[in-house]
Design an enzyme around this catalytic site. Sequence first.
Site, PDB file in Angstrom:
ATOM      1  N   ASP A  89      -4.331  -5.877  -2.081  1.00 27.52           N
ATOM      2  CA  ASP A  89      -3.754  -5.907  -0.736  1.00 27.52           C
ATOM      3  C   ASP A  89      -3.469  -7.379  -0.410  1.00 27.52           C
ATOM      4  OD1 ASP A  89      -3.394  -6.066   2.048  1.00 27.52           O
ATOM      5  OD2 ASP A  89      -5.050  -4.761   2.580  1.00 27.52           O
ATOM      6  N   SER A 140      -8.286   4.842   7.465  1.00 26.14           N
ATOM      7  CA  SER A 140      -9.109   3.705   7.066  1.00 26.14           C
ATOM      8  C   SER A 140     -10.259   3.603   8.061  1.00 26.14           C
ATOM      9  CB  SER A 140      -8.251   2.440   7.084  1.00 26.14           C
ATOM     10  OG  SER A 140      -9.054   1.306   6.872  1.00 26.14           O
ATOM     11  N   LYS A 197     -10.360   6.268   3.330  1.00 27.24           N
ATOM     12  CA  LYS A 197     -10.755   4.933   2.864  1.00 27.24           C
ATOM     13  C   LYS A 197     -11.910   4.479   3.725  1.00 27.24           C
ATOM     14  CE  LYS A 197      -8.304   0.630   3.742  1.00 27.24           C
ATOM     15  NZ  LYS A 197      -7.012  -0.051   3.504  1.00 27.24           N
ATOM     16  N   LYS A 246       2.104  -3.647   2.436  1.00 27.69           N
ATOM     17  CA  LYS A 246       2.260  -3.737   3.892  1.00 27.69           C
ATOM     18  C   LYS A 246       3.544  -4.515   4.088  1.00 27.69           C
ATOM     19  CE  LYS A 246      -2.654  -3.763   4.925  1.00 27.69           C
ATOM     20  NZ  LYS A 246      -3.813  -4.508   5.422  1.00 27.69           N
ATOM     21  N   ASP A 285     -12.444  -0.347   0.523  1.00 28.29           N
ATOM     22  CA  ASP A 285     -11.698  -1.595   0.739  1.00 28.29           C
ATOM     23  C   ASP A 285     -12.686  -2.681   1.137  1.00 28.29           C
ATOM     24  OD1 ASP A 285      -9.933  -3.618   1.347  1.00 28.29           O
ATOM     25  OD2 ASP A 285      -8.836  -2.525   2.912  1.00 28.29           O
ATOM     26  N   GLU A 334     -10.096  -1.382  -3.313  1.00 26.91           N
ATOM     27  CA  GLU A 334      -9.072  -2.275  -2.761  1.00 26.91           C
ATOM     28  C   GLU A 334      -9.643  -3.675  -2.533  1.00 26.91           C
ATOM     29  OE1 GLU A 334      -7.203  -0.565   0.696  1.00 26.91           O
ATOM     30  OE2 GLU A 334      -6.069  -2.371   1.157  1.00 26.91           O
ATOM     31  N   GLY A 371      -1.636  -0.408   6.453  1.00 22.48           N
ATOM     32  CA  GLY A 371      -1.397  -0.476   7.890  1.00 22.48           C
ATOM     33  C   GLY A 371      -2.130  -1.662   8.469  1.00 22.48           C
ATOM     34  N   LYS A 378     -14.312   1.094   4.595  1.00 20.93           N
ATOM     35  CA  LYS A 378     -14.467  -0.344   4.399  1.00 20.93           C
ATOM     36  C   LYS A 378     -15.868  -0.594   3.853  1.00 20.93           C
ATOM     37  CE  LYS A 378     -10.568  -1.794   6.287  1.00 20.93           C
ATOM     38  NZ  LYS A 378      -9.571  -2.595   5.551  1.00 20.93           N
TER      39      LYS A 378
HETATM   40  O1  OSB Z   1      -7.238  -4.208   4.744  1.00 20.56           O
HETATM   41  O2  OSB Z   1      -5.973  -2.569   4.993  1.00 20.56           O
HETATM   42  C1  OSB Z   1      -6.639  -3.481   5.489  1.00 20.56           C
HETATM   43  C2  OSB Z   1      -6.549  -3.187   9.302  1.00 20.56           C
HETATM   44  C3  OSB Z   1      -6.483  -4.500   9.662  1.00 20.56           C
HETATM   45  C4  OSB Z   1      -6.520  -5.466   8.685  1.00 20.56           C
HETATM   46  C5  OSB Z   1      -6.626  -5.097   7.345  1.00 20.56           C
HETATM   47  C6  OSB Z   1      -6.664  -3.768   6.970  1.00 20.56           C
HETATM   48  C7  OSB Z   1      -6.672  -2.798   7.972  1.00 20.56           C
HETATM   49  C8  OSB Z   1      -6.830  -1.386   7.702  1.00 20.56           C
HETATM   50  C9  OSB Z   1      -6.380  -0.409   8.762  1.00 20.56           C
HETATM   51  O3  OSB Z   1      -7.389  -0.952   6.723  1.00 20.56           O
HETATM   52  C10 OSB Z   1      -5.129   0.286   8.426  1.00 20.56           C
HETATM   53  C11 OSB Z   1      -4.603   1.079   9.590  1.00 20.56           C
HETATM   54  O4  OSB Z   1      -5.246   2.063   9.969  1.00 20.56           O
HETATM   55  O5  OSB Z   1      -3.558   0.707  10.135  1.00 20.56           O
HETATM   56 MG    MG Z   2      -6.880  -3.626   2.733  1.00 19.90          MG
END
Ligand code: OSB
Ligand code: MG
Length: 380
Positions: free
Chosen positions: A250, A147, A173, A274, A200, A225, A302, A175
Amino acid sequence: MAFAFDHPVLHCIPPPLEQIEFVTVRLPFITPFGISAHVWTCKEALLLRVTSGGFTVWSECVADPDPYYLSETTTTAAHIIRDFLLPVIKDGMTMAEILAEFRKVKGNAMAKATVENALLVLRAEADGVPLHALLGQKPARIMSGISIGIKETVDDLLAAVQEAVDKKYHRVKMKIKRGKDVAWVRAVRERFPDIQLMVDANCDFTLDDRPMLRELDAFGLTMIEQPLSYADIYQHSLVQKELKTPICLDESILSLDDAATALALGSCRIINIKEGRVGGLIESMRIAALCQQQGVPVWSGGMDETGIGRAVNIHLQTVPGFTLPGDTSETSRYFKEDIADPPVVLDREGFISIPPGPGLGIHIDPDRLNRYLVSRKTIR
Ligand code: OSB
Ligand code: MG
Protein backbone atom coordinates in the site's frame (compact mmCIF):
# COMPACT_ATOMS: atom_id res chain seq x y z
CA MET A 1 11.74 -0.61 -21.96
CA ALA A 2 9.13 1.61 -20.35
CA PHE A 3 5.65 0.13 -19.93
CA ALA A 4 3.51 1.43 -22.81
CA PHE A 5 0.06 2.69 -21.96
CA ASP A 6 -2.16 4.60 -24.32
CA HIS A 7 -5.79 5.28 -23.59
CA PRO A 8 -8.46 7.58 -25.09
CA VAL A 9 -8.83 9.40 -21.76
CA LEU A 10 -5.28 10.77 -22.22
CA HIS A 11 -6.43 12.56 -25.38
CA CYS A 12 -9.54 14.18 -23.92
CA ILE A 13 -9.54 17.94 -23.32
CA PRO A 14 -11.03 19.02 -20.00
CA PRO A 15 -13.43 21.98 -20.16
CA PRO A 16 -11.95 25.37 -19.14
CA LEU A 17 -11.88 25.92 -15.37
CA GLU A 18 -13.87 28.94 -14.22
CA GLN A 19 -14.40 29.37 -10.48
CA ILE A 20 -12.20 27.31 -8.15
CA GLU A 21 -12.76 27.00 -4.42
CA PHE A 22 -11.16 25.10 -1.50
CA VAL A 23 -13.79 23.75 0.87
CA THR A 24 -12.74 22.01 4.09
CA VAL A 25 -15.23 19.76 5.90
CA ARG A 26 -14.95 17.76 9.11
CA LEU A 27 -17.21 14.73 9.56
CA PRO A 28 -17.14 12.90 12.91
CA PHE A 29 -16.65 9.11 12.69
CA ILE A 30 -19.23 6.89 14.39
CA THR A 31 -16.31 4.83 15.74
CA PRO A 32 -12.72 6.10 16.05
CA PHE A 33 -10.50 4.56 13.36
CA GLY A 34 -7.10 3.35 14.56
CA ILE A 35 -4.08 2.24 12.54
CA SER A 36 -0.67 1.36 13.97
CA ALA A 37 0.50 4.99 14.05
CA HIS A 38 -2.63 6.99 14.88
CA VAL A 39 -6.30 7.08 15.81
CA TRP A 40 -8.64 9.34 13.83
CA THR A 41 -11.96 10.45 15.35
CA CYS A 42 -13.14 12.33 12.27
CA LYS A 43 -12.49 12.74 8.57
CA GLU A 44 -11.26 16.23 7.83
CA ALA A 45 -11.21 16.55 4.06
CA LEU A 46 -10.01 19.18 1.64
CA LEU A 47 -12.46 19.47 -1.26
CA LEU A 48 -11.98 21.24 -4.54
CA ARG A 49 -15.12 22.81 -6.01
CA VAL A 50 -14.80 23.76 -9.66
CA THR A 51 -17.31 25.32 -12.03
CA SER A 52 -17.26 25.30 -15.81
CA GLY A 53 -19.96 26.08 -18.37
CA GLY A 54 -22.82 25.70 -15.92
CA PHE A 55 -21.43 22.53 -14.31
CA THR A 56 -20.15 22.29 -10.76
CA VAL A 57 -17.95 19.38 -9.77
CA TRP A 58 -16.41 18.32 -6.47
CA SER A 59 -13.13 16.54 -5.94
CA GLU A 60 -11.83 15.20 -2.65
CA CYS A 61 -8.17 15.20 -1.65
CA VAL A 62 -7.54 11.93 0.22
CA ALA A 63 -4.90 13.46 2.50
CA ASP A 64 -5.58 13.85 6.21
CA PRO A 65 -4.59 17.00 8.11
CA ASP A 66 -1.71 14.97 9.60
CA PRO A 67 1.17 12.88 8.14
CA TYR A 68 0.42 9.58 9.97
CA TYR A 69 -0.48 7.58 6.87
CA LEU A 70 1.92 9.17 4.37
CA SER A 71 3.71 12.50 4.21
CA GLU A 72 1.16 14.65 2.38
CA THR A 73 -1.33 16.63 4.46
CA THR A 74 -4.34 18.72 3.52
CA THR A 75 -2.15 21.80 4.01
CA THR A 76 0.68 20.63 1.75
CA ALA A 77 -1.84 19.49 -0.85
CA ALA A 78 -3.62 22.87 -0.87
CA HIS A 79 -0.25 24.60 -1.33
CA ILE A 80 0.79 22.35 -4.23
CA ILE A 81 -2.62 22.52 -5.90
CA ARG A 82 -2.86 26.33 -5.67
CA ASP A 83 0.74 27.28 -6.38
CA PHE A 84 2.03 24.55 -8.74
CA LEU A 85 -0.73 22.47 -10.34
CA LEU A 86 -3.60 24.82 -11.19
CA PRO A 87 -1.28 27.48 -12.71
CA VAL A 88 0.07 25.10 -15.40
CA ILE A 89 -3.37 24.14 -16.74
CA LYS A 90 -4.21 26.14 -19.88
CA ASP A 91 -7.49 25.94 -21.79
CA GLY A 92 -7.31 23.43 -24.65
CA MET A 93 -4.61 21.18 -23.18
CA THR A 94 -5.19 17.43 -23.34
CA MET A 95 -5.01 15.28 -20.19
CA ALA A 96 -1.68 13.88 -21.48
CA GLU A 97 -0.27 17.42 -21.75
CA ILE A 98 -1.55 18.36 -18.30
CA LEU A 99 -0.10 15.21 -16.72
CA ALA A 100 3.23 15.90 -18.45
CA GLU A 101 3.30 19.29 -16.70
CA PHE A 102 2.28 17.66 -13.38
CA ARG A 103 5.17 15.21 -13.77
CA LYS A 104 7.61 18.12 -13.38
CA VAL A 105 6.27 18.50 -9.83
CA LYS A 106 7.93 15.71 -7.84
CA GLY A 107 5.78 13.59 -5.53
CA ASN A 108 2.63 15.16 -4.07
CA ALA A 109 0.48 12.45 -5.61
CA MET A 110 -2.59 13.26 -3.51
CA ALA A 111 -2.55 16.88 -4.65
CA LYS A 112 -2.20 15.79 -8.30
CA ALA A 113 -5.03 13.28 -7.98
CA THR A 114 -7.34 15.94 -6.56
CA VAL A 115 -6.91 18.14 -9.63
CA GLU A 116 -6.99 15.23 -12.09
CA ASN A 117 -10.25 13.97 -10.53
CA ALA A 118 -11.86 17.40 -10.94
CA LEU A 119 -10.79 17.61 -14.60
CA LEU A 120 -12.03 14.13 -15.49
CA VAL A 121 -15.33 14.49 -13.65
CA LEU A 122 -15.87 17.83 -15.37
CA ARG A 123 -15.18 16.21 -18.77
CA ALA A 124 -17.58 13.36 -17.95
CA GLU A 125 -20.30 15.79 -16.75
CA ALA A 126 -19.96 17.92 -19.87
CA ASP A 127 -20.17 14.78 -22.05
CA GLY A 128 -23.14 13.51 -20.05
CA VAL A 129 -21.42 10.20 -19.29
CA PRO A 130 -20.53 8.46 -16.02
CA LEU A 131 -16.90 8.67 -14.92
CA HIS A 132 -16.27 4.96 -15.55
CA ALA A 133 -17.47 5.39 -19.17
CA LEU A 134 -14.94 8.19 -19.66
CA LEU A 135 -12.37 5.66 -18.44
CA GLY A 136 -13.61 3.29 -21.16
CA GLN A 137 -15.38 0.90 -18.79
CA LYS A 138 -18.79 -0.74 -18.56
CA PRO A 139 -20.96 -0.61 -15.45
CA ALA A 140 -20.47 -3.50 -13.01
CA ARG A 141 -21.45 -4.68 -9.55
CA ILE A 142 -18.66 -3.65 -7.20
CA MET A 143 -17.41 -6.00 -4.48
CA SER A 144 -17.32 -4.74 -0.91
CA GLY A 145 -14.72 -5.00 1.81
CA ILE A 146 -14.32 -3.55 5.24
CA SER A 147 -11.25 -2.31 7.08
CA ILE A 148 -11.62 -2.72 10.83
CA GLY A 149 -9.40 -0.41 12.86
CA ILE A 150 -7.28 -1.37 15.88
CA LYS A 151 -9.60 -2.11 18.80
CA GLU A 152 -9.15 -1.81 22.57
CA THR A 153 -10.02 -5.45 23.21
CA VAL A 154 -10.24 -8.73 21.29
CA ASP A 155 -13.95 -8.85 22.14
CA ASP A 156 -14.49 -5.46 20.47
CA LEU A 157 -12.68 -6.79 17.40
CA LEU A 158 -14.73 -9.99 17.29
CA ALA A 159 -17.94 -7.96 17.56
CA ALA A 160 -16.87 -5.74 14.67
CA VAL A 161 -16.00 -8.76 12.51
CA GLN A 162 -19.36 -10.37 13.36
CA GLU A 163 -21.16 -7.21 12.22
CA ALA A 164 -19.23 -7.22 8.93
CA VAL A 165 -19.98 -10.89 8.34
CA ASP A 166 -23.70 -10.29 8.98
CA LYS A 167 -23.65 -7.46 6.43
CA LYS A 168 -22.15 -9.88 3.85
CA TYR A 169 -18.93 -7.95 3.24
CA HIS A 170 -16.91 -9.98 0.76
CA ARG A 171 -13.76 -9.78 2.83
CA VAL A 172 -12.67 -8.46 6.17
CA LYS A 173 -9.44 -6.61 6.83
CA MET A 174 -8.22 -6.13 10.38
CA LYS A 175 -5.55 -3.65 11.31
CA ILE A 176 -2.63 -5.05 13.29
CA LYS A 177 0.24 -3.41 15.14
CA ARG A 178 3.10 -4.42 17.38
CA GLY A 179 1.55 -6.35 20.32
CA LYS A 180 -1.84 -6.66 18.64
CA ASP A 181 -0.80 -9.18 16.05
CA VAL A 182 -0.69 -12.99 16.06
CA ALA A 183 -2.94 -13.56 19.08
CA TRP A 184 -5.56 -11.15 17.71
CA VAL A 185 -5.52 -12.77 14.28
CA ARG A 186 -5.79 -16.22 15.87
CA ALA A 187 -8.83 -15.12 17.88
CA VAL A 188 -10.59 -13.88 14.74
CA ARG A 189 -9.63 -16.93 12.68
CA GLU A 190 -10.83 -19.37 15.36
CA ARG A 191 -14.22 -17.67 15.54
CA PHE A 192 -14.52 -17.16 11.75
CA PRO A 193 -12.71 -20.07 10.07
CA ASP A 194 -14.13 -19.50 6.58
CA ILE A 195 -14.15 -15.75 5.93
CA GLN A 196 -11.83 -14.03 3.49
CA LEU A 197 -9.56 -12.40 6.09
CA MET A 198 -6.51 -10.15 5.70
CA VAL A 199 -4.37 -7.94 7.92
CA ASP A 200 -2.88 -4.46 7.46
CA ALA A 201 0.12 -3.38 9.57
CA ASN A 202 0.53 0.12 8.08
CA CYS A 203 4.35 -0.14 8.20
CA ASP A 204 4.63 -1.12 11.88
CA PHE A 205 7.14 -3.99 11.57
CA THR A 206 10.78 -4.47 10.59
CA LEU A 207 12.92 -7.33 9.28
CA ASP A 208 13.47 -8.36 12.91
CA ASP A 209 9.77 -9.26 13.07
CA ARG A 210 10.12 -12.02 10.48
CA PRO A 211 9.42 -14.80 13.02
CA MET A 212 6.09 -13.15 13.89
CA LEU A 213 5.24 -12.63 10.21
CA ARG A 214 5.97 -16.32 9.53
CA GLU A 215 3.49 -17.24 12.26
CA LEU A 216 0.79 -15.35 10.36
CA ASP A 217 1.22 -17.91 7.56
CA ALA A 218 -0.81 -20.38 9.64
CA PHE A 219 -4.08 -18.45 9.34
CA GLY A 220 -4.91 -18.70 5.63
CA LEU A 221 -4.93 -14.93 5.20
CA THR A 222 -5.75 -13.53 1.78
CA MET A 223 -2.79 -11.20 2.19
CA ILE A 224 -0.62 -9.25 4.63
CA GLU A 225 -0.73 -5.57 3.75
CA GLN A 226 2.30 -3.29 4.17
CA PRO A 227 4.13 -5.05 7.04
CA LEU A 228 7.33 -2.95 6.70
CA SER A 229 8.28 0.68 6.12
CA TYR A 230 6.55 2.84 3.52
CA ALA A 231 10.01 3.85 2.30
CA ASP A 232 11.12 0.34 1.51
CA ILE A 233 10.46 -2.02 -1.35
CA TYR A 234 13.57 -4.21 -1.24
CA GLN A 235 13.10 -5.50 2.31
CA HIS A 236 9.57 -6.58 1.50
CA SER A 237 11.06 -8.86 -1.16
CA LEU A 238 13.10 -10.62 1.52
CA VAL A 239 10.00 -11.17 3.66
CA GLN A 240 7.84 -12.25 0.70
CA LYS A 241 10.37 -15.01 -0.12
CA GLU A 242 9.83 -16.48 3.36
CA LEU A 243 6.02 -16.37 3.32
CA LYS A 244 3.32 -18.46 1.68
CA THR A 245 0.84 -15.63 2.27
CA PRO A 246 0.93 -12.91 -0.40
CA ILE A 247 2.25 -9.53 0.69
CA CYS A 248 0.21 -6.59 -0.57
CA LEU A 249 1.89 -3.20 -0.79
CA ASP A 250 0.00 0.00 0.00
CA GLU A 251 2.16 2.88 1.33
CA SER A 252 5.25 1.80 -0.68
CA ILE A 253 3.54 2.19 -4.07
CA LEU A 254 3.31 5.86 -5.06
CA SER A 255 3.55 5.45 -8.84
CA LEU A 256 3.74 3.05 -11.76
CA ASP A 257 7.53 3.00 -11.33
CA ASP A 258 7.20 1.82 -7.72
CA ALA A 259 4.79 -0.89 -8.84
CA ALA A 260 7.23 -2.03 -11.54
CA THR A 261 10.07 -2.12 -8.98
CA ALA A 262 8.00 -4.12 -6.51
CA LEU A 263 6.98 -6.65 -9.15
CA ALA A 264 10.53 -6.97 -10.49
CA LEU A 265 11.90 -7.61 -6.99
CA GLY A 266 9.08 -9.95 -5.97
CA SER A 267 8.22 -7.67 -3.05
CA CYS A 268 4.50 -8.43 -3.21
CA ARG A 269 1.97 -10.59 -5.04
CA ILE A 270 -0.94 -8.13 -4.74
CA ILE A 271 -1.13 -4.33 -4.98
CA ASN A 272 -3.53 -1.99 -3.20
CA ILE A 273 -4.29 0.92 -5.54
CA LYS A 274 -5.50 4.11 -3.90
CA GLU A 275 -6.00 6.54 -6.73
CA GLY A 276 -5.05 9.44 -4.47
CA ARG A 277 -1.84 7.80 -3.27
CA VAL A 278 -0.61 7.11 -6.83
CA GLY A 279 -1.50 10.50 -8.31
CA GLY A 280 -4.87 9.86 -9.90
CA LEU A 281 -7.14 7.62 -11.91
CA ILE A 282 -4.95 7.49 -15.01
CA GLU A 283 -1.86 6.39 -13.05
CA SER A 284 -4.13 3.84 -11.32
CA MET A 285 -5.15 2.45 -14.71
CA ARG A 286 -1.49 2.23 -15.74
CA ILE A 287 -0.64 0.27 -12.60
CA ALA A 288 -3.67 -1.99 -13.05
CA ALA A 289 -2.62 -2.68 -16.66
CA LEU A 290 0.96 -3.50 -15.67
CA CYS A 291 -0.24 -5.79 -12.88
CA GLN A 292 -2.72 -7.51 -15.17
CA GLN A 293 0.04 -8.14 -17.70
CA GLN A 294 2.03 -9.85 -14.92
CA GLY A 295 -0.90 -11.74 -13.41
CA VAL A 296 -0.89 -9.71 -10.19
CA PRO A 297 -4.33 -8.85 -8.77
CA VAL A 298 -5.10 -5.31 -7.62
CA TRP A 299 -7.85 -3.83 -5.47
CA SER A 300 -9.01 -0.37 -4.50
CA GLY A 301 -7.95 0.88 -1.11
CA GLY A 302 -9.79 3.61 0.72
CA MET A 303 -8.96 6.62 2.87
CA ASP A 304 -12.20 6.81 4.86
CA GLU A 305 -13.36 9.26 2.22
CA THR A 306 -16.61 11.18 2.17
CA GLY A 307 -19.09 10.17 -0.52
CA ILE A 308 -17.07 12.13 -3.10
CA GLY A 309 -13.86 10.13 -2.84
CA ARG A 310 -15.82 6.94 -2.20
CA ALA A 311 -17.66 7.40 -5.53
CA VAL A 312 -14.32 7.81 -7.34
CA ASN A 313 -13.12 4.51 -5.84
CA ILE A 314 -16.33 2.80 -6.95
CA HIS A 315 -15.98 3.96 -10.57
CA LEU A 316 -12.30 2.95 -10.58
CA GLN A 317 -13.18 -0.63 -9.69
CA THR A 318 -14.78 -1.19 -13.11
CA VAL A 319 -11.23 -1.18 -14.56
CA PRO A 320 -9.85 -4.62 -15.61
CA GLY A 321 -7.51 -6.10 -13.04
CA PHE A 322 -9.49 -5.04 -9.97
CA THR A 323 -10.34 -8.65 -9.18
CA LEU A 324 -10.25 -8.51 -5.38
CA PRO A 325 -12.72 -6.79 -3.02
CA GLY A 326 -11.59 -3.27 -2.09
CA ASP A 327 -11.86 -1.24 1.10
CA THR A 328 -15.20 0.11 -0.05
CA SER A 329 -17.73 0.01 2.77
CA GLU A 330 -21.16 1.42 3.49
CA THR A 331 -21.35 5.12 4.27
CA SER A 332 -23.23 4.32 7.50
CA ARG A 333 -20.27 2.52 8.97
CA TYR A 334 -18.20 5.73 8.94
CA PHE A 335 -20.64 8.63 9.34
CA LYS A 336 -24.05 9.36 10.86
CA GLU A 337 -24.63 11.34 7.70
CA ASP A 338 -22.46 12.20 4.72
CA ILE A 339 -22.33 15.35 2.60
CA ALA A 340 -23.05 13.37 -0.61
CA ASP A 341 -26.10 11.45 -1.86
CA PRO A 342 -26.81 8.66 -2.50
CA PRO A 343 -25.03 6.90 0.39
CA VAL A 344 -23.08 3.72 -0.38
CA VAL A 345 -25.06 0.66 0.69
CA LEU A 346 -24.54 -3.09 0.27
CA ASP A 347 -27.15 -5.24 -1.40
CA ARG A 348 -28.15 -8.58 0.12
CA GLU A 349 -25.18 -10.28 -1.52
CA GLY A 350 -22.74 -7.65 -0.29
CA PHE A 351 -22.33 -5.84 -3.62
CA ILE A 352 -22.29 -2.08 -4.23
CA SER A 353 -23.91 -0.49 -7.26
CA ILE A 354 -22.39 2.44 -9.14
CA PRO A 355 -24.32 5.67 -8.46
CA PRO A 356 -26.24 6.39 -11.69
CA GLY A 357 -25.91 9.54 -13.76
CA PRO A 358 -23.14 11.55 -15.40
CA GLY A 359 -19.83 12.26 -13.69
CA LEU A 360 -19.58 10.70 -10.25
CA GLY A 361 -23.34 10.17 -10.08
CA ILE A 362 -23.58 11.88 -6.70
CA HIS A 363 -24.70 15.29 -5.52
CA ILE A 364 -23.73 17.37 -2.51
CA ASP A 365 -26.42 18.24 0.02
CA PRO A 366 -25.98 21.98 0.79
CA ASP A 367 -27.41 21.77 4.34
CA ARG A 368 -25.15 18.90 5.32
CA LEU A 369 -22.19 20.60 3.66
CA ASN A 370 -22.84 23.66 5.83
CA ARG A 371 -23.27 21.58 8.95
CA TYR A 372 -19.81 20.01 8.55
CA LEU A 373 -18.09 23.03 6.98
CA VAL A 374 -14.76 24.18 8.45
CA SER A 375 -13.76 26.77 5.85
CA ARG A 376 -14.32 27.94 2.27
CA LYS A 377 -11.92 29.94 0.19
CA THR A 378 -12.23 31.06 -3.43
CA ILE A 379 -8.86 30.74 -5.09
CA ARG A 380 -9.88 31.78 -8.58
O1 OSB B 1 -3.97 1.57 5.18
O2 OSB B 1 -5.63 1.20 3.97
C1 OSB B 1 -5.09 1.86 4.85
C2 OSB B 1 -7.60 4.40 6.24
C3 OSB B 1 -6.79 5.48 6.43
C4 OSB B 1 -5.44 5.37 6.17
C5 OSB B 1 -4.92 4.16 5.71
C6 OSB B 1 -5.74 3.07 5.48
C7 OSB B 1 -7.09 3.18 5.79
C8 OSB B 1 -8.02 2.07 5.70
C9 OSB B 1 -9.49 2.39 5.62
O3 OSB B 1 -7.68 0.92 5.79
C10 OSB B 1 -10.06 2.18 4.28
C11 OSB B 1 -11.46 2.70 4.18
O4 OSB B 1 -12.35 2.14 4.82
O5 OSB B 1 -11.67 3.69 3.47
MG1 MG C 1 -3.30 -0.08 4.01
